[in-house]
Design a protein around this motif. Structure first.
Motif, PDB file in Angstrom:
ATOM      1  N   TYR A 108      43.578  26.917  44.642  1.00 35.20           N
ATOM      2  CA  TYR A 108      44.068  27.276  43.067  1.00 35.20           C
ATOM      3  C   TYR A 108      42.843  28.050  42.525  1.00 35.20           C
ATOM      4  O   TYR A 108      43.231  28.733  41.433  1.00 35.20           O
ATOM      5  CB  TYR A 108      43.854  25.687  42.365  1.00 35.20           C
ATOM      6  CG  TYR A 108      44.894  24.944  42.711  1.00 35.20           C
ATOM      7  CD1 TYR A 108      46.194  25.390  42.624  1.00 35.20           C
ATOM      8  CD2 TYR A 108      44.498  23.649  43.301  1.00 35.20           C
ATOM      9  CE1 TYR A 108      47.135  24.018  43.008  1.00 35.20           C
ATOM     10  CE2 TYR A 108      45.374  22.743  43.676  1.00 35.20           C
ATOM     11  CZ  TYR A 108      46.697  23.063  43.571  1.00 35.20           C
ATOM     12  OH  TYR A 108      47.613  21.995  44.249  1.00 35.20           O
ATOM     13  N   ALA A 109      41.740  28.488  43.067  1.00 34.83           N
ATOM     14  CA  ALA A 109      40.705  29.136  42.644  1.00 34.83           C
ATOM     15  C   ALA A 109      40.110  30.083  43.544  1.00 34.83           C
ATOM     16  O   ALA A 109      40.031  29.795  44.852  1.00 34.83           O
ATOM     17  CB  ALA A 109      39.610  28.182  42.078  1.00 34.83           C
ATOM     18  N   ILE A 110      39.317  31.104  43.081  1.00 37.68           N
ATOM     19  CA  ILE A 110      38.546  32.036  43.697  1.00 37.68           C
ATOM     20  C   ILE A 110      37.397  32.259  42.980  1.00 37.68           C
ATOM     21  O   ILE A 110      37.273  32.682  41.764  1.00 37.68           O
ATOM     22  CB  ILE A 110      39.244  33.378  43.871  1.00 37.68           C
ATOM     23  CG1 ILE A 110      40.624  33.207  44.819  1.00 37.68           C
ATOM     24  CG2 ILE A 110      38.169  34.366  44.789  1.00 37.68           C
ATOM     25  CD1 ILE A 110      41.237  34.510  44.843  1.00 37.68           C
ATOM     26  N   VAL A 111      36.041  31.688  43.563  1.00 37.64           N
ATOM     27  CA  VAL A 111      35.101  31.734  42.840  1.00 37.64           C
ATOM     28  C   VAL A 111      34.215  33.184  43.467  1.00 37.64           C
ATOM     29  O   VAL A 111      34.104  33.438  44.450  1.00 37.64           O
ATOM     30  CB  VAL A 111      33.715  30.862  43.245  1.00 37.64           C
ATOM     31  CG1 VAL A 111      32.517  30.736  42.471  1.00 37.64           C
ATOM     32  CG2 VAL A 111      34.423  29.455  42.631  1.00 37.64           C
ATOM     33  N   THR A 112      33.650  34.002  42.585  1.00 35.06           N
ATOM     34  CA  THR A 112      33.342  35.555  42.836  1.00 35.06           C
ATOM     35  C   THR A 112      31.754  35.614  42.433  1.00 35.06           C
ATOM     36  O   THR A 112      31.562  35.964  41.257  1.00 35.06           O
ATOM     37  CB  THR A 112      34.221  36.365  42.059  1.00 35.06           C
ATOM     38  OG1 THR A 112      34.076  36.229  40.646  1.00 35.06           O
ATOM     39  CG2 THR A 112      35.729  36.213  42.455  1.00 35.06           C
ATOM     40  N   PRO A 113      30.689  35.090  43.334  1.00 36.74           N
ATOM     41  CA  PRO A 113      29.425  35.543  43.079  1.00 36.74           C
ATOM     42  C   PRO A 113      29.234  37.010  42.836  1.00 36.74           C
ATOM     43  O   PRO A 113      29.758  37.878  43.569  1.00 36.74           O
ATOM     44  CB  PRO A 113      28.744  35.172  44.207  1.00 36.74           C
ATOM     45  CG  PRO A 113      29.661  34.158  44.771  1.00 36.74           C
ATOM     46  CD  PRO A 113      30.967  34.772  44.636  1.00 36.74           C
ATOM     47  N   GLY A 114      28.532  37.452  41.747  1.00 35.07           N
ATOM     48  CA  GLY A 114      28.109  38.829  41.360  1.00 35.07           C
ATOM     49  C   GLY A 114      29.214  39.509  40.598  1.00 35.07           C
ATOM     50  O   GLY A 114      28.964  40.503  40.369  1.00 35.07           O
ATOM     51  N   ALA A 115      30.197  38.781  40.306  1.00 40.19           N
ATOM     52  CA  ALA A 115      31.433  39.251  39.654  1.00 40.19           C
ATOM     53  C   ALA A 115      31.695  38.518  38.433  1.00 40.19           C
ATOM     54  O   ALA A 115      32.743  37.648  38.616  1.00 40.19           O
ATOM     55  CB  ALA A 115      32.429  39.660  40.427  1.00 40.19           C
ATOM     56  N   PRO A 116      31.027  38.293  37.366  1.00 42.04           N
ATOM     57  CA  PRO A 116      31.167  37.401  36.263  1.00 42.04           C
ATOM     58  C   PRO A 116      32.505  37.383  35.721  1.00 42.04           C
ATOM     59  O   PRO A 116      32.868  38.756  35.716  1.00 42.04           O
ATOM     60  CB  PRO A 116      29.858  37.674  35.309  1.00 42.04           C
ATOM     61  CG  PRO A 116      29.572  39.074  35.569  1.00 42.04           C
ATOM     62  CD  PRO A 116      29.720  39.093  37.136  1.00 42.04           C
ATOM     63  N   GLY A 117      33.004  36.483  34.826  1.00 39.18           N
ATOM     64  CA  GLY A 117      34.134  36.578  34.165  1.00 39.18           C
ATOM     65  C   GLY A 117      35.137  35.531  34.457  1.00 39.18           C
ATOM     66  O   GLY A 117      35.134  35.267  35.852  1.00 39.18           O
ATOM     67  N   LEU A 118      36.005  35.034  33.719  1.00 42.68           N
ATOM     68  CA  LEU A 118      36.788  34.261  34.088  1.00 42.68           C
ATOM     69  C   LEU A 118      38.370  34.581  33.775  1.00 42.68           C
ATOM     70  O   LEU A 118      38.556  34.941  32.615  1.00 42.68           O
ATOM     71  CB  LEU A 118      36.541  32.696  33.027  1.00 42.68           C
ATOM     72  CG  LEU A 118      35.175  32.114  33.144  1.00 42.68           C
ATOM     73  CD1 LEU A 118      35.215  31.064  32.040  1.00 42.68           C
ATOM     74  CD2 LEU A 118      34.920  31.948  34.409  1.00 42.68           C
ATOM     75  N   ASN A 119      39.071  34.566  34.824  1.00 41.71           N
ATOM     76  CA  ASN A 119      40.365  35.434  35.111  1.00 41.71           C
ATOM     77  C   ASN A 119      41.243  34.448  35.424  1.00 41.71           C
ATOM     78  O   ASN A 119      41.346  33.678  36.075  1.00 41.71           O
ATOM     79  CB  ASN A 119      40.260  36.731  35.843  1.00 41.71           C
ATOM     80  CG  ASN A 119      39.193  37.661  35.321  1.00 41.71           C
ATOM     81  OD1 ASN A 119      39.641  38.239  34.327  1.00 41.71           O
ATOM     82  ND2 ASN A 119      38.043  37.507  35.898  1.00 41.71           N
ATOM     83  N   ILE A 120      42.638  34.787  34.969  1.00 42.49           N
ATOM     84  CA  ILE A 120      44.007  33.877  35.211  1.00 42.49           C
ATOM     85  C   ILE A 120      44.839  34.784  35.900  1.00 42.49           C
ATOM     86  O   ILE A 120      45.093  36.047  35.086  1.00 42.49           O
ATOM     87  CB  ILE A 120      44.318  33.298  33.870  1.00 42.49           C
ATOM     88  CG1 ILE A 120      43.192  32.230  33.556  1.00 42.49           C
ATOM     89  CG2 ILE A 120      45.565  32.375  34.428  1.00 42.49           C
ATOM     90  CD1 ILE A 120      43.897  31.754  32.131  1.00 42.49           C
ATOM     91  N   SER A 121      45.401  34.521  36.860  1.00 43.06           N
ATOM     92  CA  SER A 121      46.524  35.324  37.543  1.00 43.06           C
ATOM     93  C   SER A 121      47.455  35.612  36.573  1.00 43.06           C
ATOM     94  O   SER A 121      48.109  35.085  35.714  1.00 43.06           O
ATOM     95  CB  SER A 121      47.373  34.473  38.589  1.00 43.06           C
ATOM     96  OG  SER A 121      48.345  35.307  39.012  1.00 43.06           O
ATOM     97  N   ARG A 122      47.789  37.092  36.631  1.00 43.13           N
ATOM     98  CA  ARG A 122      48.961  37.570  35.812  1.00 43.13           C
ATOM     99  C   ARG A 122      50.239  37.204  36.152  1.00 43.13           C
ATOM    100  O   ARG A 122      51.084  37.192  35.074  1.00 43.13           O
ATOM    101  CB  ARG A 122      48.967  39.210  36.087  1.00 43.13           C
ATOM    102  CG  ARG A 122      47.584  39.832  35.704  1.00 43.13           C
ATOM    103  CD  ARG A 122      47.678  41.259  35.956  1.00 43.13           C
ATOM    104  NE  ARG A 122      46.566  42.190  35.642  1.00 43.13           N
ATOM    105  CZ  ARG A 122      46.179  43.491  36.203  1.00 43.13           C
ATOM    106  NH1 ARG A 122      47.106  44.016  36.558  1.00 43.13           N
ATOM    107  NH2 ARG A 122      45.113  44.065  35.893  1.00 43.13           N
ATOM    108  N   ARG A 123      50.517  36.568  37.187  1.00 48.81           N
ATOM    109  CA  ARG A 123      51.725  36.089  37.424  1.00 48.81           C
ATOM    110  C   ARG A 123      51.958  34.742  36.561  1.00 48.81           C
ATOM    111  O   ARG A 123      53.306  34.301  36.280  1.00 48.81           O
ATOM    112  CB  ARG A 123      51.929  35.370  38.821  1.00 48.81           C
ATOM    113  CG  ARG A 123      51.910  36.552  39.908  1.00 48.81           C
ATOM    114  CD  ARG A 123      52.000  36.185  41.115  1.00 48.81           C
ATOM    115  NE  ARG A 123      51.980  37.198  42.121  1.00 48.81           N
ATOM    116  CZ  ARG A 123      52.233  37.088  43.592  1.00 48.81           C
ATOM    117  NH1 ARG A 123      52.243  35.691  44.007  1.00 48.81           N
ATOM    118  NH2 ARG A 123      52.255  38.023  44.492  1.00 48.81           N
ATOM    119  N   ILE A 124      51.089  34.225  35.834  1.00 47.74           N
ATOM    120  CA  ILE A 124      51.235  32.915  34.983  1.00 47.74           C
ATOM    121  C   ILE A 124      51.391  33.597  33.610  1.00 47.74           C
ATOM    122  O   ILE A 124      50.389  34.226  33.018  1.00 47.74           O
ATOM    123  CB  ILE A 124      49.982  32.045  35.106  1.00 47.74           C
ATOM    124  CG1 ILE A 124      49.712  31.433  36.147  1.00 47.74           C
ATOM    125  CG2 ILE A 124      50.042  30.986  33.867  1.00 47.74           C
ATOM    126  CD1 ILE A 124      48.530  30.614  36.569  1.00 47.74           C
TER     127      ILE A 124
END
Length: 346
Positions: A108-124
């Motif tokens: 359900y999730a991808i955590v991205t160290p060094g790339a801040p920001g909370l994003n939601i899949s465009r498919r939703i």
């Protein structure tokens, strides 16, 4: 076999997973750990070696006595310890491609160290659903400087399950990224084919998940076809896909069709089919396509078909036409070549 089916089994004693869509093999995952001590996706602690002037990168010492090549070496010094992720496969004798852009993936999730920001899949696309997921992301990731991507599989899933998944990925990411002391070491192993199938093929949801023999579901026949360089296309056309150490050569032929539109027709069909074939065969790097001879005025239409076909595929760039009339593209090597793993299926 109609619909979308995930089949979990083995090939030559290796764990494998196959995705079949309306009876056609759409994707294939095979355990490469016996051929590649550090398969794509593995996360490691590594030590930087010497800079390679003119090549835009630096060699790194990896666990298992492996050597990696890192392109993001700016600001780093020999001897520095870094956390990196194996980004793809490599031929024997070549350094493994690694990246500092580490991704901690779950269903359900991808955590991205060094790339801040909370994003939601465009498919939703449902705004109410997106707002609810945004609230969950804000709550679980509060106080973290890491980024988060909520995947399309979140849609229709219970909030508690999503929260638990995000929290687990955040905890893992924070622990791993802080583990900089010590010699090169494998910190997070690559997922097994069955784990990756559960994680990556969740959306759209499969109609059925089958555990058992590939041969009884038509998978083995489709896999055996990958051992041949020839790919027959609808009609009389075909293409040959032949990897070398330097590049992947693709030759498109019209067969016995001599009609005026034969070349463009075969080329368009080949352009639509090529990304699937490269994915199934685990091929990447520089790809040179010798399309069937056709007027230059048709090139733009063909390129549009190819561009549409690679949408949603692994990182791919289209370089364009060469003076000799070939078409060049670059595809990320994100898998171990299937020829190394399949051999002769039984």
């Amino acid at each position: 076999m109609k619909g979308r089916s995930v089949i979990l089994g083995q090939i030559n004693g290796l764990e494998a997973a196959a995705l079949m869509v309306d009876g056609q093999l759409e994707d294939l995952l095979i355990d490469s750990s016996g051929f590649a001590p550090l398969p794509p996706g593995a996360i490691c602690r590594a030590k930087l070696g010497r800079q390679m002037k003119g090549q835009g990168g630096v060699f790194v010492d990896l666990p298992e006595g492996q050597t990696g090549f890192l392109r993001e070496g700016k600001g780093l010094r020999p001897g520095d310890t870094v956390i990196c992720q194996v980004a793809g496969g490599a031929e024997p004798g070549k350094a493994l491609p690694v990246s500092l852009r580490v991704l901690f993936k779950s269903r359900y999730a991808i955590v991205t160290p060094g790339a801040p920001g909370l994003n939601i899949s465009r498919r939703i696309r449902d705004e109410e659903t997106r707002d609810g997921l945004q609230a969950l992301a804000d709550m679980v990731m509060e106080g973290s400087d890491m980024g988060l991507i909520l995947r399309s599989a979140c849609e229709g899933t219970e909030d508690g399950e999503i929260v638990e998944d995000i929290a687990a990925m955040r905890d893992l990411a924070e622990a791993v990224m802080a583990d900089l002391d010590g010699a090169p070491e494998l910190l997070v192993d690559a997922p097994t084919p069955h784990e990756e199938a559960w994680r990556e093929w969740a959306e759209p949801a499969p109609d059925e998940v089958i555990e058992g023999d590939f041969a009884t579901h038509g998978v083995l026949d489709a896999i055996e076809a990958l051992a041949s360089p020839r790919v027959d296309l609808p009609g009389s056309g075909y293409m040959m896909i032949e990897p070398t150490r330097a590049l992947v050569a693709v030759d498109v032929n019209t067969g016995n069709d001599t009609s005026p539109a034969a070349a463009l027709k075969a080329n368009i069909i080949a352009a639509r089919e090529l990304p699937r074939q490269l994915r199934l065969r685990g091929l990447g790097g520089q790809i040179t396509i010798d399309f069937a001879p056709m007027p230059k005025r048709d090139r733009q239409a063909l390129e549009q078909q190819l561009r549409a076909a690679i949408k949603g595929e692994t990182e791919t760039s289209l370089a364009g036409w060469t003076p000799l009339g070939n078409f060049e593209m670059q595809r990320k090597r994100d898998r171990v070549a299937r020829a190394m793993l399949i051999g002769g299926t039984e």
